[in-house]
Design a protein around this motif. Structure first.
Motif, mmCIF file in Angstrom:
data_model
loop_
_atom_site.group_PDB
_atom_site.id
_atom_site.type_symbol
_atom_site.label_atom_id
_atom_site.label_comp_id
_atom_site.label_asym_id
_atom_site.label_seq_id
_atom_site.Cartn_x
_atom_site.Cartn_y
_atom_site.Cartn_z
ATOM 1 N N LYS A 58 11.302 6.865 -0.055
ATOM 2 C CA LYS A 58 10.222 6.459 0.846
ATOM 3 C C LYS A 58 9.788 5.043 0.456
ATOM 4 C CE LYS A 58 6.986 9.411 1.878
ATOM 5 N NZ LYS A 58 5.745 10.222 1.862
ATOM 6 N N TRP A 59 9.690 4.164 1.459
ATOM 7 C CA TRP A 59 9.263 2.789 1.234
ATOM 8 C C TRP A 59 8.028 2.505 2.067
ATOM 9 C CZ3 TRP A 59 11.579 -0.837 -1.983
ATOM 10 C CH2 TRP A 59 12.714 -0.390 -2.648
ATOM 11 N N ARG A 60 7.110 1.736 1.505
ATOM 12 C CA ARG A 60 5.853 1.378 2.169
ATOM 13 C C ARG A 60 5.918 -0.094 2.568
ATOM 14 N NH1 ARG A 60 1.944 3.200 -1.422
ATOM 15 N NH2 ARG A 60 2.015 5.124 -0.277
ATOM 16 N N PHE A 61 5.479 -0.374 3.797
ATOM 17 C CA PHE A 61 5.479 -1.722 4.342
ATOM 18 C C PHE A 61 4.041 -2.111 4.675
ATOM 19 C CE2 PHE A 61 9.473 0.283 5.148
ATOM 20 C CZ PHE A 61 10.420 -0.700 4.937
ATOM 21 N N HIS A 62 3.671 -3.351 4.367
ATOM 22 C CA HIS A 62 2.316 -3.845 4.624
ATOM 23 C C HIS A 62 2.432 -5.214 5.280
ATOM 24 C CE1 HIS A 62 -1.944 -4.746 2.894
ATOM 25 N NE2 HIS A 62 -1.787 -5.186 4.113
ATOM 26 N N CYS A 63 2.003 -5.307 6.538
ATOM 27 C CA CYS A 63 2.037 -6.579 7.258
ATOM 28 C C CYS A 63 0.864 -7.446 6.797
ATOM 29 C CB CYS A 63 1.963 -6.353 8.767
ATOM 30 S SG CYS A 63 1.978 -7.907 9.696
ATOM 31 N N LEU A 64 1.163 -8.626 6.325
ATOM 32 C CA LEU A 64 0.123 -9.534 5.849
ATOM 33 C C LEU A 64 -0.519 -10.313 6.996
ATOM 34 C CD1 LEU A 64 1.978 -10.848 2.692
ATOM 35 C CD2 LEU A 64 0.314 -8.984 2.851
ATOM 36 N N HIS A 65 0.008 -10.140 8.207
ATOM 37 C CA HIS A 65 -0.562 -10.816 9.379
ATOM 38 C C HIS A 65 -1.595 -9.924 10.080
ATOM 39 C CE1 HIS A 65 -0.776 -13.508 12.780
ATOM 40 N NE2 HIS A 65 -0.585 -12.473 13.580
#
Length: 71
Positions: free
Chosen positions: A5-12
């Motif tokens: 499982k991978w977590r993604f976080h948009c900095l925009h």
């Protein structure tokens, strides 16, 4: 085969999401083939794009508890 499982976080736009990848390790354990939703895919950290705003400013982390740094 290992499911990761991978977590993604948009900095925009600040959207956070997770995805399950299958990692298939070749003999010897060095080469890895990645699959996302049963389809061949790049590793999670290669050119991630925000699903919400299409920004390329996405931080990728292996999923798990995020522990704040102690000061």
């Amino acid at each position: 085969m290992v499911t990761e499982k991978w977590r993604f976080h948009c900095l925009h736009c600040m959207r956070v999401w997770e995805a399950l990848y299958e990692a298939r390790h070749a003999d010897g354990g060095h080469a890895v083939a990645w699959r996302l939703d049963g389809v061949a895919a790049q590793p999670p950290w290669i050119d991630p794009v925000c699903q919400n705003c299409t920004s390329l400013r996405v931080k990728v982390l292996p999923a798990g508890p995020i522990v704040p740094r102690q000061r």
